[in-house]
Design an enzyme around this catalytic site. Structure first.
Site, PDB file in Angstrom:
ATOM      1  CE  LYS A 173      25.649  -0.823  34.048  1.00 33.65           C
ATOM      2  NZ  LYS A 173      26.229   0.210  33.234  1.00 33.65           N
ATOM      3  N   GLY A 226      26.771   3.529  43.650  1.00 32.58           N
ATOM      4  CA  GLY A 226      25.980   4.406  42.785  1.00 32.58           C
ATOM      5  C   GLY A 226      24.973   5.173  43.610  1.00 32.58           C
ATOM      6  CB  THR A 228      20.247   6.738  47.625  1.00 32.58           C
ATOM      7  OG1 THR A 228      21.483   7.123  48.248  1.00 32.58           O
ATOM      8  CG2 THR A 228      19.321   6.160  48.671  1.00 32.58           C
ATOM      9  CB  ALA A 229      16.972   6.327  43.287  1.00 33.11           C
ATOM     10  CB  THR A 230      20.580   2.935  41.200  1.00 34.74           C
ATOM     11  OG1 THR A 230      20.444   4.163  40.510  1.00 34.74           O
ATOM     12  CG2 THR A 230      20.764   1.814  40.211  1.00 34.74           C
ATOM     13  CD  GLU A 248      30.698   1.123  49.895  1.00 33.87           C
ATOM     14  OE1 GLU A 248      30.707   2.272  50.348  1.00 33.87           O
ATOM     15  OE2 GLU A 248      31.144   0.151  50.506  1.00 33.87           O
ATOM     16  CB  CYS A 282      30.185   9.267  47.074  1.00 31.90           C
ATOM     17  SG  CYS A 282      31.737   8.384  47.308  1.00 31.90           S
ATOM     18  CD  GLU A 385      24.657  12.022  45.963  1.00 31.59           C
ATOM     19  OE1 GLU A 385      23.893  11.281  45.341  1.00 31.59           O
ATOM     20  OE2 GLU A 385      25.771  11.665  46.380  1.00 31.59           O
TER      21      GLU A 385
HETATM   22  P1  NDP Z   1      23.627   5.375  39.293  1.00 30.60           P
HETATM   23  O1  NDP Z   1      22.980   4.791  40.486  1.00 30.60           O
HETATM   24  O2  NDP Z   1      22.758   6.044  38.270  1.00 30.60           O
HETATM   25  O3  NDP Z   1      24.462   4.282  38.497  1.00 30.60           O
HETATM   26  C1  NDP Z   1      25.464   3.495  39.084  1.00 30.60           C
HETATM   27  C2  NDP Z   1      25.670   2.251  38.246  1.00 30.60           C
HETATM   28  O4  NDP Z   1      24.490   1.453  38.298  1.00 30.60           O
HETATM   29  C3  NDP Z   1      25.899   2.538  36.760  1.00 30.60           C
HETATM   30  O5  NDP Z   1      26.777   1.585  36.237  1.00 30.60           O
HETATM   31  C4  NDP Z   1      24.513   2.376  36.212  1.00 30.60           C
HETATM   32  O6  NDP Z   1      24.527   2.154  34.837  1.00 30.60           O
HETATM   33  C5  NDP Z   1      24.030   1.175  36.982  1.00 30.60           C
HETATM   34  N1  NDP Z   1      22.583   0.991  37.028  1.00 30.60           N
HETATM   35  C6  NDP Z   1      21.598   1.881  36.757  1.00 30.60           C
HETATM   36  N2  NDP Z   1      20.387   1.303  36.932  1.00 30.60           N
HETATM   37  C7  NDP Z   1      20.611   0.027  37.339  1.00 30.60           C
HETATM   38  C8  NDP Z   1      19.775  -1.076  37.710  1.00 30.60           C
HETATM   39  N3  NDP Z   1      18.450  -0.986  37.697  1.00 30.60           N
HETATM   40  N4  NDP Z   1      20.362  -2.235  38.100  1.00 30.60           N
HETATM   41  C9  NDP Z   1      21.695  -2.346  38.139  1.00 30.60           C
HETATM   42  N5  NDP Z   1      22.537  -1.344  37.797  1.00 30.60           N
HETATM   43  C10 NDP Z   1      22.011  -0.177  37.409  1.00 30.60           C
HETATM   44  O7  NDP Z   1      24.730   6.361  39.845  1.00 30.60           O
HETATM   45  P2  NDP Z   1      25.611   7.360  39.011  1.00 30.60           P
HETATM   46  O8  NDP Z   1      26.373   6.607  37.962  1.00 30.60           O
HETATM   47  O9  NDP Z   1      24.778   8.521  38.609  1.00 30.60           O
HETATM   48  O10 NDP Z   1      26.696   7.800  40.113  1.00 30.60           O
HETATM   49  C11 NDP Z   1      26.505   8.817  41.010  1.00 30.60           C
HETATM   50  C12 NDP Z   1      26.025   8.301  42.354  1.00 30.60           C
HETATM   51  O11 NDP Z   1      26.948   7.365  42.873  1.00 30.60           O
HETATM   52  C13 NDP Z   1      25.917   9.387  43.384  1.00 30.60           C
HETATM   53  O12 NDP Z   1      24.716   9.233  44.095  1.00 30.60           O
HETATM   54  C14 NDP Z   1      27.100   9.130  44.299  1.00 30.60           C
HETATM   55  O13 NDP Z   1      26.936   9.604  45.603  1.00 30.60           O
HETATM   56  C15 NDP Z   1      27.184   7.664  44.253  1.00 30.60           C
HETATM   57  N6  NDP Z   1      28.511   7.235  44.667  1.00 30.60           N
HETATM   58  C16 NDP Z   1      28.664   6.611  45.869  1.00 30.60           C
HETATM   59  C17 NDP Z   1      29.924   6.255  46.325  1.00 30.60           C
HETATM   60  C18 NDP Z   1      30.127   5.544  47.623  1.00 30.60           C
HETATM   61  O14 NDP Z   1      31.213   4.986  47.800  1.00 30.60           O
HETATM   62  N7  NDP Z   1      29.183   5.532  48.535  1.00 30.60           N
HETATM   63  C19 NDP Z   1      31.122   6.561  45.536  1.00 30.60           C
HETATM   64  C20 NDP Z   1      30.843   7.202  44.283  1.00 30.60           C
HETATM   65  C21 NDP Z   1      29.576   7.523  43.878  1.00 30.60           C
HETATM   66  P3  NDP Z   1      24.320   3.387  33.829  1.00 30.60           P
HETATM   67  O15 NDP Z   1      25.312   4.432  34.176  1.00 30.60           O
HETATM   68  O16 NDP Z   1      24.610   2.756  32.544  1.00 30.60           O
HETATM   69  O17 NDP Z   1      22.916   3.844  34.017  1.00 30.60           O
END
Ligand code: NDP
Length: 481
Positions: A173, A226, A228-230, A248, A282, A385
């Site tokens: 996804k 993605g 931290t909250a998600t 991650e 990130c 962040e």
């Molecule tokens: P999100 O957590 O909002 O989303 C990440 C992914 O999860 C998206 O595909 C999102 O879909 C999906 N998602 C959202 N809600 C759910 C759920 N309840 N269950 C399963 N999947 C879900 O992150 P962002 O896309 O805003 O990305 C930015 C964040 O990612 C930053 O905090 C960044 O630090 C982190 N990040 C971490 C990295 C690491 O390697 N540690 C590398 C890169 C980024 P949708 O977009 O459709 O809502």
């Protein structure tokens, strides 16, 4: 308008809902494509297809899996210029960055894991008497790979490649904000001849597609990158079901500059670590900590350098700073700049959108590189962040204070340390709470090394052996001797 589709069971299919939502080009601030509004029914179809494909795929020889993954890498490479353009339009990132970093890395991810499985080995433990143990590593089954919008194809393939290489089938996804290169990957995968159902891509909103996928009883593992909250929501869903989970997550990374550092190199690289991809990586160092004696000169030079970054149309090869990924994210970053001022911060440069970058991009979401000083480490600007082109600079007096400031957040993803003192470099690296510490560099990545975070930045490691281990289950076989 372009309309993309899910990729399920080797075919491009409409969403069960029959509805689509807009994909917005952030540089122009207007929709340019339509994305399937996926739901639980689409997830069900994708998981069923991945489950049906698993027995044959998991029995496919490593040589054949490797051949197919290498063909996918070649397929991406053949289209690298066009895919870089597509990534730039979808995300707002400078096309030169997409071409030099995102797309080559997607190719490398497939090649790395396609060849790693040809060199796989396992452990053997011979007991002093009576037993010989060997470890079988078997694929898990259907795995979910969920990735964010900031490095769309780069991070999606970082998960898909090892998952497929080790014999799992995948339901992926991508972020609903940047789904375009995942759609094109599906096309490339189909052309490469991957059997139907081995890779499925379901598009849609996270809260709607995510829970049915991560909670599905036939999904054996979840690899998520993605926020931290998600990550917390996913952990709550997955933990009671005892699935393997790799998270991650976000970061608030310190960039620690000692007075004896090579300042030309430090400023040049810190500019990148602060603002590359508009600060939406990130691993960006969003908190620069500078030893007091070097602080005034550093601030002056760094701000002057930040003002020279070429902000412009992402499709212009000369552009160094593109657009922020979406209007909601633009609003979030701007709200943090307002918060920083309220908290007593002084904005030394940026802090607002630039004047129009060109006519094509007049309605795009742009924010100038922003440098803020005079804030305590405890304030929200320094704790949360922001994930945009915003950095703070804070002075420190001693090595101990530098470490305490560096460690003074709930995150622990990465850090950079700048010093010519070798002993200090090792000491500080050892004491910083982070999954990765760079000494006198940033974002130097080797796909073999463990990658991940501590504290609120995640659980588990990916990369090299760690990815191969995550996507397989070890089984010990003991033979009486
Ligand atoms: P999100 O957590 O909002 O989303 C990440 C992914 O999860 C998206 O595909 C999102 O879909 C999906 N998602 C959202 N809600 C759910 C759920 N309840 N269950 C399963 N999947 C879900 O992150 P962002 O896309 O805003 O990305 C930015 C964040 O990612 C930053 O905090 C960044 O630090 C982190 N990040 C971490 C990295 C690491 O390697 N540690 C590398 C890169 C980024 P949708 O977009 O459709 O809502």
């Amino acid at each position: 308008m372009i309309r993309i589709q899910h990729f399920i069971d080797g075919a491009f299919v409409e969403p069960h809902s029959g509805t689509y939502f807009d994909d917005v080009d952030p540089a122009q601030g207007k929709p340019y494509a339509e994305v399937p509004d996926g739901d639980a029914d689409d997830v069900e179809r994708a998981v069923a297809s991945a489950k049906a494909a698993f027995p044959a795929w998991s029995q496919t020889s490593a040589a054949e899996r490797s051949r197919l993954l290498l063909a996918i890498a070649d397929g991406i490479e053949r289209e690298i210029d066009e895919l870089s353009r597509i990534e730039s339009i979808d995300n707002g990132k400078p096309i030169t960055l997409a071409r030099s970093s995102d797309l080559p890395r997607a190719v490398a991810n497939f090649r790395f894991f396609a060849t790693a499985i040809l060199h796989a080995h396992s452990e053997l433990h011979v007991a002093d008497r009576g037993g010989l143990n060997y470890t079988l590593r078997r694929p898990l089954g259907v795995v979910a790979c969920i990735s964010p919008w900031n490095l769309p194809l780069y991070l999606l393939t970082w998960k898909i490649a090892p998952a497929l290489a080790t014999g799992n089938t995948v339901v992926a996804k991508p972020s609903e904000i940047t789904p375009m290169t995942a759609f094109h990957l599906s096309r490339i995968v189909e052309a490469a001849g991957l059997p139907p159902g081995v890779l499925n891509v379901v598009h849609g909103f996270g809260p709607k597609v995510g829970p049915p996928l991560t909670g599905h009883p036939d999904v054996r593992a979840v690899s998520f990158t993605g926020g931290t909250a998600t990550g917390g929501l996913i952990a709550a869903e997955v933990a009671p079901k005892f699935k393997k989970l790799s998270l991650e997550l976000g970061g608030k990374n310190p960039n620690v500059v000692f007075a004896d550092a090579d300042m030309d190199e430090t400023i040049k690289t810190s500019l990148r670590s602060s603002f590359q991809n508009q600060g939406q990586i990130c691993l960006c160092g969003s908190r620069i900590l500078v030893e007091k004696s070097a602080y005034p000169a550093f601030v002056e030079r760094f701000v002057a350098a930040a003002q020279t970054l070429r902000q412009g149309d992402p499709l212009d090869p000369a552009t160094e700073q593109g657009a922020i990924v979406s209007k909601p994210h633009f609003d979030k970053v701007m709200s943090y700049i307002a918060l920083a001022k309220k908290e007593g911060g002084t904005v030394l440069c940026g802090g607002s959108p630039p004047g129009s970058v060109n006519d094509r991009c007049k309605d795009g979401f742009f924010i100038s590189p922003t440098v803020i000083v005079d804030l305590p480490m405890s304030c929200r600007t320094n704790q949360e962040e922001i994930f945009g082109p915003v950095v703070t600079i804070t002075p420190f007096a001693t090595e101990d204070e530098a470490i305490s400031l560096a460690n003074g957040t709930t995150y622990g993803l990465s850090a950079s340390v700048w010093t010519q003192n070798l002993a200090r470099a090792h000491r500080v690296a050892d004491r910083i709470e982070a999954g990765t510490v760079w000494i006198n560099c940033w974002m130097v990545r080797d796909l073999r090394v463990p990658f991940g975070g501590v504290k609120g930045s995640g659980v588990g490691r990916e990369g090299g052996e760690d990815s191969l281990r995550f996507f397989t289950e070890p089984k010990n076989v003991c033979v009486k001797t």
